[in-house]
Enzyme design. Structure first.
Site, PDB file in Angstrom:
ATOM      1  N   SER A 218     -10.256   8.889   2.997  1.00 31.12           N
ATOM      2  CA  SER A 218     -10.570   8.199   1.994  1.00 31.12           C
ATOM      3  C   SER A 218     -12.095   8.196   1.492  1.00 31.12           C
ATOM      4  CB  SER A 218     -10.138   6.591   2.120  1.00 31.12           C
ATOM      5  OG  SER A 218     -10.764   5.942   3.553  1.00 31.12           O
ATOM      6  N   HIS A 246      -4.059   8.412  -0.126  1.00 30.26           N
ATOM      7  CA  HIS A 246      -4.554   9.391  -0.932  1.00 30.26           C
ATOM      8  C   HIS A 246      -4.205  10.472  -1.423  1.00 30.26           C
ATOM      9  CE1 HIS A 246      -7.892   6.147  -1.308  1.00 30.26           C
ATOM     10  NE2 HIS A 246      -7.602   6.266   0.080  1.00 30.26           N
ATOM     11  N   LYS A 278      -2.674   3.245  -5.015  1.00 29.46           N
ATOM     12  CA  LYS A 278      -3.328   4.299  -5.472  1.00 29.46           C
ATOM     13  C   LYS A 278      -2.652   5.214  -6.713  1.00 29.46           C
ATOM     14  CE  LYS A 278      -5.835   3.427  -1.565  1.00 29.46           C
ATOM     15  NZ  LYS A 278      -5.049   2.368  -1.066  1.00 29.46           N
TER      16      LYS A 278
HETATM   17  C1  LIG Z   1      -6.425   5.625   3.953  1.00 36.93           C
HETATM   18  C2  LIG Z   1      -5.936   4.254   3.574  1.00 36.93           C
HETATM   19  N1  LIG Z   1      -5.177   3.678   4.312  1.00 36.93           N
HETATM   20  C3  LIG Z   1      -4.895   2.251   3.851  1.00 36.93           C
HETATM   21  C4  LIG Z   1      -5.261   1.690   2.937  1.00 36.93           C
HETATM   22  C5  LIG Z   1      -5.044   0.258   3.048  1.00 36.93           C
HETATM   23  O1  LIG Z   1      -4.107  -0.007   1.789  1.00 36.93           O
HETATM   24  P1  LIG Z   1      -3.874  -1.176   0.939  1.00 36.93           P
HETATM   25  O2  LIG Z   1      -5.089  -1.484  -0.176  1.00 36.93           O
HETATM   26  O3  LIG Z   1      -2.673  -1.095   0.448  1.00 36.93           O
HETATM   27  O4  LIG Z   1      -3.961  -2.365   1.998  1.00 36.93           O
HETATM   28  C6  LIG Z   1      -6.272   2.280   2.353  1.00 36.93           C
HETATM   29  C7  LIG Z   1      -7.123   1.723   1.202  1.00 36.93           C
HETATM   30  O5  LIG Z   1      -6.988   0.643   0.593  1.00 36.93           O
HETATM   31  C8  LIG Z   1      -6.859   3.729   2.599  1.00 36.93           C
HETATM   32  O6  LIG Z   1      -7.737   4.167   1.900  1.00 36.93           O
END
Ligand SMILES: Cc1ncc(COP(=O)(O)O)c(C=O)c1O
Length: 430
Positions: A218, A246, A278
């Protein structure tokens, strides 16, 4: 006369008891104040220290929809830091679907999925996601953070081992810690480092070993070496989970993500997690996998069981965004062109980028204060919004501008960013 005397006695008693009550409540209030004061005094030095280290986090107020052009505190800025990679967060068809969903289901889900919050819209979206990803089942979670907590804590516990890439998303690391399993963090994208950790666990054959990685990292934008990781998992009889927050929507055939990009399937990567916030442009998350995996999560994942379901209208909107995302490659192709343009331009300017082919194109600055200064210069002098990412989100000494591209950007806007980066980085070097 008797009456007056009685009133006087009553007044004395009542007046006195009012004064006592006042005194007591003053004491109580003082006591409350003292507790709050004690708490604040304990908190303020750490806040102060964060400010001094340029690590203080602040929110900016957006006054319009998510787009390549944003209204920031009512002023227009060019946005290069959103995760809305396909530009669907403000798509008219998805907005219409959301409104229709609200007309049909109202706003709140009203309860958890296992009580009476699981609507037809949720169920249909789960089936469509499973079909899209070629897996028997999918399960919706309210956020990606909760999906990761739910999966890892359901699959691993005391005595087991969770092996994670060192720069995995915070939610995966937190989940590993919460699970009570031994959390081993291998060097970033380094299969040999993972192998060494797995060798050390060779005596624990009766225990579960779960390898967990981001698909697209990320904060760096690079891809995990999934084929090598899955081979390693097979050699060591370890389970494997990919968080493709992502990747899904952005890469792979029809946007099926990193696992598809590497031509792997559910036998090699049995646990696939993705977010809807996303590329889908909506909200929530899901886990896709076998019947046994999904039923285990329904029975055991506390972050699934003990929370209210997503608003059903969000599920309705997400069905439309899934339809848009899988039926046309136009947005992904546009993104690829913009990524190439940005990388070529940055190379010509002598800017060092991470080797990333995804919309996440971080510019490493190093020092947190300098990263903040660069981000501020872009905003104040060029009306371009790119947020600075600092430790502890990224390792010490690797503060960066996390530049992200979106299918709604134009070539002219990318040129504007490159010109602004050229002048701002030159100014900082002086
Ligand atoms: C790789 C990754 N996993 C999980 C999440 C968490 O997702 P959420 O925003 O839906 O809680 C994110 C970012 O927000 C992320 O970048």
């Amino acid at each position: 006369m008797e009456c007056t005397l009685a009133y006087s006695v009553l007044f004395l008693i009542f007046g006195q008891s009012t004064r006592i009550n006042q005194k007591q409540s003053e004491l109580k209030n003082n006591h409350k104040m003292a507790i709050q004061q004690l708490m604040d005094e304990a908190l303020i030095p750490a806040l102060q220290q964060r400010r001094e280290q340029s690590l203080y986090r602040q929110r900016r107020i957006i006054t319009g929809p998510q787009n390549s052009n944003l209204q920031l505190d009512n002023s227009p800025v060019l946005n290069f830091c959103s995760n809305d990679y396909l530009g669907l967060a403000n798509h008219p068809n998805i907005i219409t679907a959301l409104k229709c969903g609200a007309d049909k289901y109202g706003v709140g889900a009203g309860a958890a999925h296992l009580v009476n919050g699981h609507s037809h819209a949720h169920h249909a979206l789960e089936e469509e996601l499973a079909d899209f990803l070629g897996r028997p089942r999918a399960l919706l979670f309210s956020t990606g953070y909760m999906a990761n907590l739910g999966v890892i804590t359901s699959l691993a516990g005391k005595g087991d081992v969770v092996l994670e890439d060192r720069i995995n998303h915070a939610s995966l690391i937190d989940a590993g810690l919460l699970s009570g399993a031994r959390l081993q963090r291998y060097l970033h994208a380094d299969v040999h480092s993972l192998d060494k950790h797995l060798q050390k666990q060779a005596n624990y054959n009766d225990k579960r070993r779960l390898i967990v990685t981001d698909g697209v990292f990320s904060m760096d934008g690079d891809l995990a070496p999934l084929p090598a990781l899955s081979t390693m998992a097979q050699q060591h009889c370890a389970w494997m989970m990919v968080d493709d927050a992502h990747g899904i929507g952005v890469i792979g055939k029809q946007g099926r993500g990193t696992v598809d990009h590497f031509e792997l399937d559910q036998h090699q990567v049995p646990i696939l997690m993705g977010t809807l916030s996303k590329a889908f442009g909506t909200f929530g998350a899901f886990v896709a996998g076998s019947e046994a995996l999904i039923e285990t999560l329904i029975q055991q994942a506390r972050s699934y069981i003990y929370t209210t379901a997503l608003p059903p209208a969000i599920a309705v909107a997400t069905r439309t965004s899934l339809e848009l995302l899988r039926t046309s490659d136009e947005r992904r192709e546009k993104l690829t062109t913009l990524i190439k343009q940005f990388r070529n331009g940055a190379e010509q300017l002598g800017l060092t980028l991470i080797a990333s082919q995804t919309p996440i194109q971080p510019l490493i600055v190093g020092d947190a204060q300098q990263a903040m200064a660069l981000s501020e210069t872009l905003l104040q002098e060029h009306q371009i919004l790119v947020s600075a990412i600092r430790p502890p989100t990224v390792p010490e000494g690797s503060a960066r501008l996390r530049i992200t591209l979106c299918a709604n950007h134009t070539a002219t806007q990318v040129d504007r960013l490159l010109t602004a980066l050229a002048t701002s980085t030159q100014k900082m070097a002086q």
